[in-house]
Design an enzyme around this catalytic site. Structure first.
Site, PDB file in Angstrom:
ATOM      1  CB  CYS A 112      -0.838   0.140   1.178  1.00 56.74           C
ATOM      2  SG  CYS A 112      -2.154   1.328   1.193  1.00 56.74           S
ATOM      3  CG  LEU A 113       4.461   3.741  -2.098  1.00 55.30           C
ATOM      4  CD1 LEU A 113       4.491   4.526  -0.897  1.00 55.30           C
ATOM      5  CD2 LEU A 113       5.762   3.346  -2.583  1.00 55.30           C
TER       6      LEU A 113
END
Ligand SMILES: [Zn+2]
Lengths: 184, 440
Positions: A112-113
């Site tokens: 999750c970036l």
């Protein structure tokens, strides 16, 4: 305006202009040119290193992050990058190949970036992603969890989180999940 | 006039072509020969035989264009029939290009549309060079960028680095998304190209990973969850099988799993259709928008081919969500565009010179003064990294090339090499002029 065709030169040579214009070399794609520039200008922090299994294929490579501070100091984390022909209109596909106990990386290697998905812009480069990933190891963010359990522990008990990370990196179980050793 | 024409068949077009009018382009020469040019000589390439492509073929054929090639790699699906009006139910499963060409040729006497049921990437420059104008009705940015790069690569330059105008193949590009659309005219090397304006294309919608993993709120989140997270994990159709949006069994699996997830989170609205739409990233198509945009494109093609009127300069947006709105503007050509600002520069070497000599020249020559050039090329359609010093493992793998002669590396006379360097905002394109020893 340019007058493109005068009636005098209206016939197109149907066949290849051949000898005059040189052989029909295949051109490098726009994505290829852009990634060449990105790679040639990579300036990696000292904790990062890249590996190209095939140096002729700049669209597929691995990034190894070895943090020298924070929770993950001493670990060794491998990411695979796949750059598609849509690059840089589309972001590259990045996965974490090392099992890691981390609030923003799940056990399947999904990350999750924001700049890998919703906030990607064509002006960003491979270098931007490298710095983004490196930052995840310095400042894991429990607000956007992918591994919910890890995120909860980080939020409620930093000491325990630190111990869990250390245990996972040495190789061992956290709950029912086995993490392979990733210390150098 | 050829045998297929009947009296006054082209009366509408000849009113424009055989007499000057107050709005005609100053360079326009009204003459009956222009009609022969349209009928007999002008060769068009239409890329895409879908929603826009059907409209384009019909419009262009009725304007008098007869020599057209159409490329499309797709086959006809039931869901196409509401707007892709050259297709009938019996045609389902057949190649779009074939059916479209056959329909136009039989319905509009004199037309010689040649179909190509293939990818645009399957043809090389010798194919594309034969056309006067390329018209695109595509839904893929990758395909647009590819054809744009191809047309730019066909440019020839005069000694003073200006574009040789006879080498320009204009590209007229239409795009639609629901009730919105755009049309643009690209004169490669002269006006803004696809790559110059890459940011004008709407970005792919990507939901945050943590939203789809843990906090879904929309039916789309549930479908993305199955597509992005569940598919690679459960491998429902075996190891290494990628999700195929055209395979009903795949879509059914995604739909079932997404419905399950939606009910867990109390989300409604997951349907089979939506699932297919999200997986294939389908943009809803509206027949009227296609018709408007195709008409705008066909008009530009006609203006380009005949010079009867100023062409669009160079981009028009259309929106009829509420009322009708259009806006025309000039997209600007970028000085550092990776595609169209690359005027190939010639580098003359002997084929026995070493790659090191080329690198030294690029670093030491007063014109270039590059710092750490990374050099790639393509040989037999495959990319090859000749040398790059900034990444350790690539340097290790390629430094032996420095000692090899250009001939040993497989580089030929006329070979294009691309050079990236921190000192230049985009990579440089060089064309090698190689002399063999015998020529000296
Ligand atoms: Zn450009």
């Amino acid at each position: 305006m340019i007058k493109l065709f005068s009636l005098k030169q209206q016939k197109k040579d149907g066949t290849d202009g051949g000898s005059k214009s040189g052989p029909a070399h295949k051109k490098a794609s726009a994505a290829q040119l852009r990634i060449t520039k990105d790679i040639n200008e990579l300036s990696l922090p000292k904790t990062c290193q890249v590996e190209f299994p095939d140096p002729d294929d700049l669209l597929s490579f691995k990034l190894i992050i070895s943090p020298d501070e924070g929770f993950y100091k001493g670990g060794h984390f491998v990411f695979s990058f796949k750059v598609g022909q849509g690059y840089p209109h589309e972001p590259p596909k990045v996965k974490c190949e090392t099992m890691v106990y981390h609030p923003n990386i799940d056990l399947e290697g999904n990350i999750c970036l924001n700049i890998l998905r919703e906030d990607w812009k064509p002006v960003l480069t491979i270098n931007s992603i490298v710095y983004g990933l490196q930052y995840l190891f310095l400042e894991p963010n429990p607000e956007d969890p992918l591994n919910k359990e890890a995120a909860e522990v980080l939020q409620n008990n930093r000491r325990l989180f630190e111990q869990n990370v250390a245990k996972a990196m040495r190789g061992g179980y956290i709950g029912s999940t086995y993490f392979e050793r990733c210390l150098k | 006039m050829t045998g297929v024409d009947w009296p006054h068949r082209w009366a509408h077009v000849s009113k424009i072509l055989t007499r000057p009018g107050p709005f005609a382009h100053p360079d326009f020469e009204a003459c009956p020969e222009m009609m022969d040019f349209l009928h007999d000589d002008c060769k068009l390439l239409i890329i895409g035989a879908g929603g826009l492509g059907c409209e384009l073929l019909k419009d262009l054929a009725l304007l008098g264009f007869r020599n057209m090639d159409v490329i499309d790699m797709d086959t006809i699906d039931l869901s196409n029939l509401n707007r892709q009006f050259l297709f009938r139910k019996k045609d389902i499963g057949k190649p779009k290009a074939d059916v479209a060409a056959e329909y136009i040729n039989s319905r509009i006497p004199g037309c010689k549309v040649i179909p190509h049921f293939t990818k645009i990437q399957d043809f090389d420059s010798s194919f594309y060079r034969q056309f006067h104008i390329v018209v695109c009705g595509l839904d893929s940015i990758i395909a647009r960028r590819w054809i744009n790069g191809m047309l730019v690569s066909l440019l020839k330059y005069n000694d003073d680095n200006t574009v040789d105008q006879s080498s320009i193949i204009p590209m007229v590009d239409g795009g639609t998304e629901g009730f919105k659309g755009n049309a643009r005219v690209i004169l490669p090397g002269v006006s803004a190209c696809v790559e110059c304006t890459l940011e004008l294309y709407p970005p792919q919608v990507n939901f945050p990973m943590c939203t789809i993993a843990h906090t879904p709120r929309l039916p789309e989140h549930c479908i993305e969850y199955v597509k992005v997270l569940l598919w690679p994990q459960e491998k429902p159709f075996g190891e290494g099988v990628e999700l195929d949006g055209d395979d009903p069994a795949h879509i059914k699996w995604v739909y079932d799993k997404a419905s399950e997830r939606a009910s867990q989170y109390g989300i409604s609205g997951v349907t089979y259709r939506l699932t297919q739409g999200v997986v294939k990233r389908i943009i809803p198509a509206v027949a009227s928008t296609n018709a408007v945009i195709a008409a705008a494109c066909a008009t530009e093609v006609f203006k380009l081919a005949t010079s009867c009127c100023q062409v669009l300069n160079n981009y028009v947006n259309f929106n009829d969500t509420e009322g009708i709105y259009t806006y025309t503007f000039e997209a600007e050509k970028k000085d550092n565009c990776a595609a169209c600002s690359q005027i190939p520069q010639h580098l003359t070497f002997s084929e026995d010179d070493k790659l090191q000599d080329v690198v030294d020249h690029l670093k030491e020559s007063a014109i270039y003064q590059l710092k750490s050039p990374g050099i790639i090329t393509t040989i037999d359609g495959k990319n090859k990294t000749l040398f790059m010093s900034t990444v350790k493992c690539i340097e290790d793998a390629t430094k032996s090339n420095l000692k090899k002669s250009l001939k040993e590396l497989g580089l030929e006379n006329g070979q294009e090499i691309y050079v990236a360097d921190p000192t230049t905002p985009n990579s440089l394109l060089f064309r090698l002029q190689l002399a063999s020893k015998m020529d000296d």
